[in-house]
Design an enzyme around this catalytic site. Structure first.
Site, PDB file in Angstrom:
ATOM      1  N   GLY A 465    -118.436  46.942  65.121  1.00 19.40           N
ATOM      2  CA  GLY A 465    -118.988  45.603  65.265  1.00 19.40           C
ATOM      3  C   GLY A 465    -118.674  45.024  66.623  1.00 19.40           C
ATOM      4  O   GLY A 465    -119.088  43.912  66.954  1.00 19.40           O
ATOM      5  N   ARG A 625    -113.338  43.943  84.699  1.00 17.40           N
ATOM      6  CA  ARG A 625    -114.787  43.800  84.783  1.00 17.40           C
ATOM      7  C   ARG A 625    -115.363  43.612  83.380  1.00 17.40           C
ATOM      8  O   ARG A 625    -115.034  44.355  82.460  1.00 17.40           O
ATOM      9  CB  ARG A 625    -115.368  45.055  85.432  1.00 17.40           C
ATOM     10  CG  ARG A 625    -116.847  45.022  85.734  1.00 17.40           C
ATOM     11  CD  ARG A 625    -117.227  46.341  86.388  1.00 17.40           C
ATOM     12  NE  ARG A 625    -118.637  46.433  86.707  1.00 17.40           N
ATOM     13  CZ  ARG A 625    -119.336  47.573  86.653  1.00 17.40           C
ATOM     14  NH1 ARG A 625    -118.731  48.695  86.292  1.00 17.40           N
ATOM     15  NH2 ARG A 625    -120.617  47.586  86.969  1.00 17.40           N
ATOM     16  N   ILE A 626    -116.209  42.634  83.218  1.00 18.47           N
ATOM     17  CA  ILE A 626    -116.824  42.358  81.927  1.00 18.47           C
ATOM     18  C   ILE A 626    -118.204  43.015  81.905  1.00 18.47           C
ATOM     19  O   ILE A 626    -119.109  42.613  82.629  1.00 18.47           O
ATOM     20  CB  ILE A 626    -116.928  40.846  81.671  1.00 18.47           C
ATOM     21  CG1 ILE A 626    -115.539  40.207  81.724  1.00 18.47           C
ATOM     22  CG2 ILE A 626    -117.603  40.586  80.336  1.00 18.47           C
ATOM     23  CD1 ILE A 626    -114.535  40.771  80.741  1.00 18.47           C
ATOM     24  N   GLN A 635    -116.064  38.708  71.084  1.00 20.92           N
ATOM     25  CA  GLN A 635    -114.728  39.248  70.853  1.00 20.92           C
ATOM     26  C   GLN A 635    -113.667  38.154  70.913  1.00 20.92           C
ATOM     27  O   GLN A 635    -112.761  38.095  70.075  1.00 20.92           O
ATOM     28  CB  GLN A 635    -114.410  40.322  71.897  1.00 20.92           C
ATOM     29  CG  GLN A 635    -115.084  41.644  71.643  1.00 20.92           C
ATOM     30  CD  GLN A 635    -114.480  42.363  70.460  1.00 20.92           C
ATOM     31  OE1 GLN A 635    -113.355  42.824  70.491  1.00 20.92           O
ATOM     32  NE2 GLN A 635    -115.245  42.438  69.381  1.00 20.92           N
ATOM     33  N   LYS A 698    -110.548  46.462  81.629  1.00 15.85           N
ATOM     34  CA  LYS A 698    -109.197  46.483  81.070  1.00 15.85           C
ATOM     35  C   LYS A 698    -109.263  46.152  79.586  1.00 15.85           C
ATOM     36  O   LYS A 698    -110.332  46.050  78.998  1.00 15.85           O
ATOM     37  CB  LYS A 698    -108.285  45.476  81.796  1.00 15.85           C
ATOM     38  CG  LYS A 698    -108.025  45.823  83.250  1.00 15.85           C
ATOM     39  CD  LYS A 698    -106.723  45.229  83.764  1.00 15.85           C
ATOM     40  CE  LYS A 698    -106.731  43.734  83.827  1.00 15.85           C
ATOM     41  NZ  LYS A 698    -105.476  43.206  84.442  1.00 15.85           N
ATOM     42  N   GLY A 701    -110.417  43.868  73.333  1.00 18.89           N
ATOM     43  CA  GLY A 701    -110.521  43.642  71.897  1.00 18.89           C
ATOM     44  C   GLY A 701    -109.214  43.253  71.225  1.00 18.89           C
ATOM     45  O   GLY A 701    -109.193  42.402  70.333  1.00 18.89           O
ATOM     46  N   GLU A 702    -108.102  43.883  71.621  1.00 18.86           N
ATOM     47  CA  GLU A 702    -106.806  43.526  71.052  1.00 18.86           C
ATOM     48  C   GLU A 702    -106.265  42.254  71.709  1.00 18.86           C
ATOM     49  O   GLU A 702    -105.686  41.386  71.049  1.00 18.86           O
ATOM     50  CB  GLU A 702    -105.792  44.662  71.271  1.00 18.86           C
ATOM     51  CG  GLU A 702    -106.265  46.040  70.884  1.00 18.86           C
ATOM     52  CD  GLU A 702    -106.258  46.288  69.390  1.00 18.86           C
ATOM     53  OE1 GLU A 702    -105.906  45.373  68.628  1.00 18.86           O
ATOM     54  OE2 GLU A 702    -106.612  47.408  68.982  1.00 18.86           O
TER      55      GLU A 702
END
Length: 735
Positions: A465, A625-626, A635, A698, A701-702
Site C-alpha cells: 500500500g 530525494r522524494i 506515508q 533515504k 516509511g518507518e
C-alpha cells in the site's frame, strides 16, 4: 545522476494501480478462487501453556463436506530443515502439528478442511481438545526466575557513563513503559496453496515472497525452485507479513494431504495470536547535563518480551548512541522469555520505543532547566556520529526544526505548562525528533522494451500500500525516456528477479536503484544500436550526447536529430530489447546514514475528564530525494495516524491467568478513526543523498511514525503539567 530528463520522478502522480483498487479488480490473497479450491479453518489452543492430552475429531469428521481434520496425531512429519534463518529470530521456530506441546494461547492445534468455508467453520467448533494445563507466564514484569530476563546483545559503552552521571550538575533517572501493540492491517492474513506433484504455488499475503518461498521449501524438504509465491497486492501489513507464519505451512500441508487447493483466511481474532506484534517495553533512562543544557551522560536499560522458543530482536540502540552529542553513554538490553507467540517488527521497530523514552526525557530536562525544547536539542547537535566516528551522509535535522518552528508557529508558545486554555480544554504543544537508519539490500530487476515503444519492468518486490507500483514506474519511465503510461511495473512473484523484503524502509532505495540500473542499461542498448546503425539519424553520434524523451532518442541540445524507439526497433527487425540490472550496496559504508524528522503536535486535554484530543500535527522530514510527493504525503499522514494510536489508544490487554488476549478485535483494541485525526501536515526538505544510494533517497516509511508519540506526550505535559511516562496515555493517568 543521469543526464536523462526527469519528468516523472518528483511529479505528484496518482497511483498507477489506483483504478484496480477502487473498482475491486485488485486481487488480494483471499480473492484468488483457484479451480477446485476447498477451505481450511484453524482450531486454536484455549490454554497458554501445557500439553494436549486428547483431541476428539469424530463429530467434526462426521459433518457432510468435511474432507479431513489434521492434528499432531495424524500429521506427517515435516522436514523443517535447518536453513539460514534470514529475518527469522534465533531459536527454533514453531513446528506445526509436530508435537503435543502448547506454547502460547491461540497456538494452532488442529485444522479442519471442508468443501465450503461454512462447513469448515462449523466443524472446527466441534473439535474437542483436552489439555494438561500449566500456569503460563505472560507478564513482562513477572517472569519466572528460571526464565527471567537475560542479556540479548553485548552491552554498549563509551566513556564512563556512571561516573559522569555521578558528577553531573543535573541528573534525571526515569522509567518509561510502552504497551504491546498489534499491527491490525485492513487485510487479514490469508493463503491459498496448490500442489502439482512435488511443486507448490502459494498465493499469500507476504512482504517477502522469497522468504516465504525459502521457508516453505525448508519446511517440506523440497528445492526452493519447487515453490512459487505470488503476492501482487497487500492490504496493509506494517511489518507483520515479514515472516512466514504457521498458517502458511498449514495451508500447504492441508493442500498436500487432501490433494486439492486449500484456502485459509485468519479471523481478526486469530491475528492477535499468531502473526506478531510490537512487544511491550520497559525502558530505564538516566541522563546528566550541565545547567546550560549540554548533555554529559546517558544510560539506557531496555527490557522487552519475546517467546520462549525464539529470541526476538529489534534495532533499539542507535538513537541512544548517535542522536545527540553525549560523551558518556552505556546501554544494556534484556529480553524476557514468556509463554507468548513471537513478536515481530512493527512500523518504526525499536526506534519508536527508544524515541519515546529519549525524547520525553530531553523534554523533561528542557523544562527543568528552563530552556526551550528545540534550543536544547540544537545545543546538543553532534558534528559526526559519535558511535562510529563517521561523518553523516547528510544530516539536516537543524533545518527540519527551523522550518517546523516557523510553519507551526512555535514562537507564539507560552513555555509555562497549563498556561493556555480554550474553554474547558487545556492546550499544549510538544516537539520531538524522529530518526531512522538507511537500510540497504541487494536487489535485481529485469526490463523489456517492446517494438511498440512500451516497456515492462519487474522485480520480486512488494507493495503493501506504500505505492511501489507507482514509484518504480516513475523511476523506470525517466530512465527509459518514456511516458508513465507506456511503462508497466510488475512485482509480487518469487519467480521474478530477487529483491529484499519490503520492510525497514529499504524498498525505494534498493529496488529503485536496481530499476534505475536496469533501465539505464536498456536505454544504452538502444542508443548503441542507433549510433552503430548507418540508417539511423543518430549514426556516428557520441552515445554520451544522446538522451531519450517521450520515447524518442535525440542528440542533447538538437532534438531535430533523432528517432523513436519504435522506428529503431522496426528498422532493425527487433521485437524487443531487454536488460537485467542490479544494486549491491558496499559492504561497509564510509558514512553514517539516517533519515530525520522534527515532529510537532498540539493537543487539547479536557480539564475535568482528562480526555486528550490532538488538534494539529506537523512533520518536517529530511528523507533525501522524494520520488513521488503524493505518495510521500500519504506515508507521512499514515505515520502520524499510527503515532496517534500508539500515544493515546493502542494497548493489548492480556489476562495473565491463561495468556488470553482480552481485546482481540477492533471493537475493543482501539485504533484511530476519522474523529481522532486532526489537521496533519507534512513538509519534505528538498535535497538528495547520493552517498546513500544511486538515486539519492533515504528512509521514509518507518521514519514518519518515529517521534510522533513523544511529541504528543510532551504536548500533554505542556497542557496539563503532568508527565506521563507510559503509553498509551489514558484519561486515568491525567485525572
Amino acid at each position: 545522476m543521469s543526464q536523462q530528463p526527469q519528468s516523472a520522478v518528483g511529479a505528484p502522480l496518482s497511483r498507477v494501480d489506483g483504478r484496480l483498487k477502487v473498482t475491486g479488480q485488485a486481487k488480494y490473497a483471499a480473492d484468488h478462487d483457484i479451480e477446485g479450491v476447498v477451505h481450511a479453518v484453524v482450531v486454536d489452543s484455549s490454554v497458554g501453556r501445557g500439553r494436549i492430552t486428547g483431541i476428539d475429531t469424530r463429530d467434526a469428521e462426521a459433518q457432510p463436506g468435511v474432507l479431513k481434520v489434521i492434528t499432531h496425531l495424524n500429521a506427517p512429519r515435516l522436514a523443517y530443515h535447518d536453513t539460514p534463518a534470514g529475518i527469522r529470530p534465533p531459536g527454533q521456530r514453531l513446528r506445526v502439528f509436530q508435537d503435543d506441546a502448547v506454547r502460547f494461547f491461540g497456538q494452532p492445534v488442529a485444522v479442519v478442511v471442508a468443501t465450503t468455508l461454512e462447513v469448515a467453520q462449523h466443524a472446527a467448533d466441534l473439535v474437542r481438545v483436552s489439555y494438561d494445563a500449566e500456569q503460563s507466564a505472560t507478564d513482562l514484569n513477572d517472569s519466572p526466575a528460571q526464565d527471567g530476563p537475560r542479556p540479548f546483545t553485548q552491552p554498549y559503552s563509551r566513556g564512563d557513563a556512571q561516573q559522569a552521571l555521578a558528577s553531573a550538575e543535573v541528573r534525571k533517572d526515569l522509567t518509561f513503559r510502552t504497551s504491546r501493540n498489534h499491527h491490525n492491517p485492513m487485510e487479514t492474513h490469508a493463503t491459498v496453496a496448490r500442489w502439482n506433484g512435488d511443486k507448490v504455488t502459494l498465493w499469500d499475503k507476504t512482504q517477502h515472497v522469497l522468504g516465504t518461498r525459502n521457508e516453505i521449501a525448508s519446511v517440506f524438504g523440497v528445492p526452493p525452485e519447487n515453490v512459487r509465491v505470488l503476492s501482487p497486492f497487500i492490504g496493509g501489513a506494517f511489518g507483520n507479513s515479514l515472516r512466514t507464519w504457521p498458517h502458511v505451512t498449514i495451508a500447504a500441508l492441508a493442500a498436500r494431504e487432501v490433494g486439492r487447493p486449500v484456502k485459509i483466511s485468519l479471523t481478526r481474532r486469530q491475528m492477535y495470536f499468531t502473526v506478531g506484534y510490537r512487544p511491550a517495553y520497559e525502558y530505564k533512562l538516566s541522563l546528566g547535563s550541565t545547567r546550560r543544557g549540554r548533555l554529559t551522560a546517558m544510560t539506557h536499560e531496555m527490557k522487552y518480551e519475546t517467546s520462549r522458543y525464539e529470541q526476538f530482536w529489534e534495532a533499539n540502540r542507535a538513537l541512544g548512541q548517535m542522536l545527540y552529542a553525549v560523551p558518556h553513554v552505556s546501554q544494556t538490553i534484556q529480553i524476557v522469555p514468556l509463554d507468548v507467540s513471537t513478536p515481530l517488527w512493527m512500523r518504526g521497530p525499536g526506534y519508536s520505543n527508544a524515541a519515546f523514552a529519549i525524547e520525553s526525557a530531553v523534554d523533561e530536562l528542557a523544562h527543568e532547566l528552563g530552556i526551550d525544547p528545540i534550543e536544547l536539542r540544537l545545543r546538543n547537535e553532534p558534528a559526526a556520529d559519535e558511535s562510529t566516528g563517521q561523518q553523516f551522509s547528510t544530516r539536516r535535522l537543524t533545518e527540519c526544526y527551523r522550518v517546523g518552528a516557523r510553519e507551526f508557529g512555535w514562537s507564539r508558545r507560552n513555555p509555562r505548562p497549563r498556561s493556555t486554555r480554550d474553554g474547558d480544554w487545556l492546550i499544549g504543544t510538544g516537539v520531538a525528533t524522529g530518526c531512522y537508519d538507511v537500510v540497504r539490500g541487494q536487489a535485481q530487476a529485469h526490463a523489456r522494451l517492446d517494438a511498440d515503444g512500451t516497456a515492462v519492468v519487474q522485480s520480486a518486490t512488494h507493495d503493501t500500500g506504500t505505492g511501489t507500483y507507482t514509484s518504480m514506474t516513475q523511476v523506470a519511465a525517466d530512465a527509459l525516456g518514456l511516458a508513465v503510461r507506456q511503462v508497466t511495473f510488475r512485482l509480487g512473484d518469487s519467480a521474478m528477479p530477487p529483491a529484499p523484503p519490503q520492510g525497514a524502509s529499504q524498498t525505494m532505495l534498493s529496488v529503485g536503484s536496481a530499476v534505475q540500473d536496469t533501465c539505464d542499461k536498456l536505454r544504452q542498448q538502444a542508443i548503441t544500436l542507433a549510433v552503430e546503425d548507418e540508417r539511423s539519424p543518430l549514426h556516428g553520434a557520441d552515445a554520451g550526447d544522446i538522451v531519450v524523451r517521450g520515447g524518442r532518442l535525440h542528440v542533447k541540445g538538437n532534438p531535430t536529430r533523432g528517432e523513436t524507439y519504435r522506428q529503431l526497433l522496426a528498422r532493425n527487425n527487433r521485437t524487443h530489447l531487454e536488460a537485467r540490472g542490479s544494486y549491491t550496496p558496499e559492504a561497509e559504508s564510509r558514512f553514517s546514514m539516517y533519515g530525520y524528522a522534527a515532529m510537532f503536535a498540539e493537543v487539547a486535554v479536557d480539564a475535568r475528564l482528562g480526555m486528550v484530543r490532538v488538534r494539529r500535527m506537523l512533520g518536517v522530514y529530511d528523507a533525501g530525494r522524494i520520488i513521488s510527493p503524493k505518495l510521500a504525503e500519504s506515508q507521512a499522514i499514515g505515520g502520524m495516524v499510527g503515532g496517534v494510536g500508539a500515544a493515546l489508544l493502542e494497548h493489548t490487554v492480556t489476562d495473565h491467568r491463561d495468556g488470553r488476549i482480552v481485546n482481540a478485535d477492533l471493537a475493543d483494541y482501539l485504533v484511530p478513526v476519522n474523529a481522532d485525526i486532526p489537521d496533519l501536515k507534512a513538509v519534505y526538505l528538498e535535497g538528495e543523498d547520493y552517498r546513500a544510494d544511486p538515486i539519492g533517497v533515504k528512509s521514509l516509511g518507518e521514519l514518519v511514525q518515529i517521534g510522533v508519540a513523544p511529541a504528543i506526550a510532551n504536548a500533554v505535559f505542556h497542557a496539563t503539567g503532568r508527565r506521563v511516562r507510559e503509553l498509551p496515555i489514558t484519561a486515568e493517568a491525567l485525572l
